[in-house]
Design a protein around this motif. Structure first.
Motif, PDB file in Angstrom:
ATOM      1  N   ALA A  28       0.821  -1.217   0.000  1.00 51.54           N
ATOM      2  CA  ALA A  28       0.000   0.000   0.000  1.00 51.54           C
ATOM      3  C   ALA A  28       0.852   1.263   0.000  1.00 51.54           C
ATOM      4  O   ALA A  28       0.415   2.299  -0.504  1.00 51.54           O
ATOM      5  CB  ALA A  28      -0.928  -0.008   1.196  1.00 51.54           C
ATOM      6  N   LEU A  69      -1.987  11.922   4.742  1.00 48.65           N
ATOM      7  CA  LEU A  69      -2.944  11.206   5.597  1.00 48.65           C
ATOM      8  C   LEU A  69      -2.929   9.706   5.277  1.00 48.65           C
ATOM      9  O   LEU A  69      -2.873   8.864   6.189  1.00 48.65           O
ATOM     10  CB  LEU A  69      -4.324  11.800   5.336  1.00 48.65           C
ATOM     11  N   PHE A  70      -2.928   9.378   3.968  1.00 44.51           N
ATOM     12  CA  PHE A  70      -2.887   7.963   3.567  1.00 44.51           C
ATOM     13  C   PHE A  70      -1.610   7.299   4.073  1.00 44.51           C
ATOM     14  O   PHE A  70      -1.647   6.194   4.621  1.00 44.51           O
ATOM     15  CB  PHE A  70      -2.957   7.848   2.041  1.00 44.51           C
ATOM     16  N   ILE A  73      -1.709   6.584   7.749  1.00 44.05           N
ATOM     17  CA  ILE A  73      -2.563   5.445   8.111  1.00 44.05           C
ATOM     18  C   ILE A  73      -1.860   4.137   7.755  1.00 44.05           C
ATOM     19  O   ILE A  73      -1.909   3.168   8.516  1.00 44.05           O
ATOM     20  CB  ILE A  73      -3.923   5.559   7.395  1.00 44.05           C
ATOM     21  N   VAL A  74      -1.155   4.112   6.603  1.00 45.17           N
ATOM     22  CA  VAL A  74      -0.426   2.889   6.224  1.00 45.17           C
ATOM     23  C   VAL A  74       0.632   2.573   7.273  1.00 45.17           C
ATOM     24  O   VAL A  74       0.796   1.416   7.692  1.00 45.17           O
ATOM     25  CB  VAL A  74       0.211   3.048   4.834  1.00 45.17           C
ATOM     26  N   LEU A  76       0.594   3.528  10.421  1.00 46.73           N
ATOM     27  CA  LEU A  76      -0.057   3.245  11.697  1.00 46.73           C
ATOM     28  C   LEU A  76      -0.555   1.811  11.760  1.00 46.73           C
ATOM     29  O   LEU A  76      -0.483   1.168  12.801  1.00 46.73           O
ATOM     30  CB  LEU A  76      -1.236   4.221  11.831  1.00 46.73           C
ATOM     31  N   LEU A  77      -1.041   1.289  10.632  1.00 47.77           N
ATOM     32  CA  LEU A  77      -1.697  -0.014  10.677  1.00 47.77           C
ATOM     33  C   LEU A  77      -0.707  -1.167  10.592  1.00 47.77           C
ATOM     34  O   LEU A  77      -1.078  -2.291  10.875  1.00 47.77           O
ATOM     35  CB  LEU A  77      -2.733  -0.130   9.553  1.00 47.77           C
ATOM     36  N   LEU A  79       1.030  -3.089   8.122  1.00 45.51           N
ATOM     37  CA  LEU A  79       0.531  -4.199   7.317  1.00 45.51           C
ATOM     38  C   LEU A  79       1.678  -5.121   6.954  1.00 45.51           C
ATOM     39  O   LEU A  79       2.645  -4.705   6.323  1.00 45.51           O
ATOM     40  CB  LEU A  79      -0.096  -3.650   6.037  1.00 45.51           C
ATOM     41  N   GLY A 171     -11.063   2.569  18.904  1.00 51.05           N
ATOM     42  CA  GLY A 171     -10.320   3.430  17.997  1.00 51.05           C
ATOM     43  C   GLY A 171      -8.864   3.476  18.397  1.00 51.05           C
ATOM     44  O   GLY A 171      -8.360   2.603  19.107  1.00 51.05           O
ATOM     45  N   THR A 172      -8.163   4.517  17.944  1.00 55.01           N
ATOM     46  CA  THR A 172      -6.745   4.606  18.270  1.00 55.01           C
ATOM     47  C   THR A 172      -6.539   5.048  19.705  1.00 55.01           C
ATOM     48  O   THR A 172      -5.460   4.875  20.257  1.00 55.01           O
ATOM     49  CB  THR A 172      -6.054   5.605  17.353  1.00 55.01           C
TER      50      THR A 172
ATOM     51  N   LEU B  85     -10.690   7.447   6.258  1.00 53.27           N
ATOM     52  CA  LEU B  85      -9.530   6.857   6.930  1.00 53.27           C
ATOM     53  C   LEU B  85      -9.798   6.654   8.419  1.00 53.27           C
ATOM     54  O   LEU B  85      -9.312   5.667   8.996  1.00 53.27           O
ATOM     55  CB  LEU B  85      -8.306   7.725   6.695  1.00 53.27           C
ATOM     56  N   LEU B  90     -10.869   2.424  12.549  1.00 54.17           N
ATOM     57  CA  LEU B  90     -11.838   1.825  13.466  1.00 54.17           C
ATOM     58  C   LEU B  90     -12.133   0.375  13.085  1.00 54.17           C
ATOM     59  O   LEU B  90     -12.147  -0.517  13.940  1.00 54.17           O
ATOM     60  CB  LEU B  90     -13.112   2.667  13.393  1.00 54.17           C
ATOM     61  N   PHE B  92     -10.228  -1.607  11.258  1.00 56.13           N
ATOM     62  CA  PHE B  92      -9.027  -2.426  11.421  1.00 56.13           C
ATOM     63  C   PHE B  92      -8.867  -2.891  12.859  1.00 56.13           C
ATOM     64  O   PHE B  92      -8.428  -4.010  13.119  1.00 56.13           O
ATOM     65  CB  PHE B  92      -7.795  -1.633  10.971  1.00 56.13           C
TER      66      PHE B  92
END
Lengths: 177, 108
Positions: A28, A69-70, A73-74, A76-77, A79, A171-172, B85, B90, B92
């Motif tokens: 991603a 922003l994208f 998030i990549v 943060l998650l 993958l 959430g976070t 996003l 949320l 995920f």
């Protein structure tokens, strides 16, 4: 060959190659980087069409804010699993690629037949059409004033919504209840 | 039938064709990918294609209104990305994957 013609083809190639990169990259983060290249190419086409303000906003808002922003998030998650597109070589994959291609063919043909060639000639003779930021701002704050205020209200709602979504349980924000 | 002169003079058709191909690439991305982040990026690609056609028509019709609409579309696209996003984060946390095939379990 004129320089503007060459510029159009170079920008079109940049946009399309990086757009295909967005949808075909396995990771991603590479998709996000290709998206930045696409946004810069589209900004170049806007400048070529005599819209410098919109081109600058494109770079600032898309390449500067949305893609950051994208990427955040990549990151943060975290993958680990990569996935490639079109894993199953089935008929449905072929249909999914064929339908947009068919759409392009039909609409390009329709545009070729319906759009008046006279508008094109007129623009070519006057030799470019540049919209100054002053004229754009006067239009934005007179004719489109209501839409401008409605957009600012929308942004307020989105700020509140995004914060409340991110703070909800799961959430976070995981802290002491 | 295929006139070389048509490739040497850039007109409104070239820009419309570019915008359409970009839109189709975004549409393909939404259909063939299962990663929800890349689906959101493909939606951004489609919005950019629409902006491109707005600016093209604004240029060839000598009318500013198209550029104002592009300005609004960009604002709404940024807002949509922010909310989308937040929802991805949320989801995920609940499902532990970004594959949309597993989102059918969302209930309550």
């Amino acid at each position: 060959m004129e320089s503007s013609v060459l510029l159009f083809y170079v920008l079109a190639a940049l946009i399309l190659i990086s757009a295909v990169g967005v949808i075909s990259a396995a990771n991603a983060i590479y998709s996000a980087l290709c998206l930045v290249t696409t946004m810069f190419g589209v900004a170049g086409v806007f400048l070529n069409l005599g819209a410098p303000f919109i081109g600058a906003v494109q770079v600032i808002v898309y390449a500067g804010a949305v893609v950051v922003l994208f990427v955040m998030i990549v990151m943060l998650l975290d993958l680990k699993k990569k996935e490639r597109p079109l894993q199953s070589r089935s008929v449905s994959s072929g249909i999914k690629v064929a339908i947009p291609a068919l759409l392009v063919g039909i609409v390009v043909a329709a545009a070729q037949m319906s759009i008046d060639f006279a508008t094109q000639e007129g623009a070519a003779q006057s030799g470019g059409f540049l919209v100054s930021t002053k004229e754009l701002a006067q239009l934005l704050l007179s004719k489109y004033l209501f839409a401008f205020e409605a957009i600012s209200l929308l942004i307020l709602v989105v700020i509140v919504g995004a914060i409340s979504l991110a703070r909800s349980p799961g959430g976070t924000h995981v802290g002491p209840q | 039938m295929l006139d070389l002169n048509e490739f040497m003079h850039i007109g409104i058709h070239h820009y419309i064709a570019l915008s359409l191909i970009l839109f189709a690439v975004g549409m393909m991305g939404v259909m063939i990918r299962t990663n929800v982040l890349i689906i959101l990026m493909s939606i951004e690609l489609m919005l950019n294609a629409v902006n491109l056609s707005f600016v093209t028509f604004s240029h060839y019709n000598k009318n500013f209104d198209g550029q104002i609409i592009v300005f609004f579309v960009m604002t709404i696209a940024a807002a949509e990305a922010a909310v989308g996003l937040a929802l991805v984060v949320l989801i995920f946390k609940h499902v532990k994957t970004l594959n949309v095939r597993f989102f059918e379990k969302l209930r309550g």
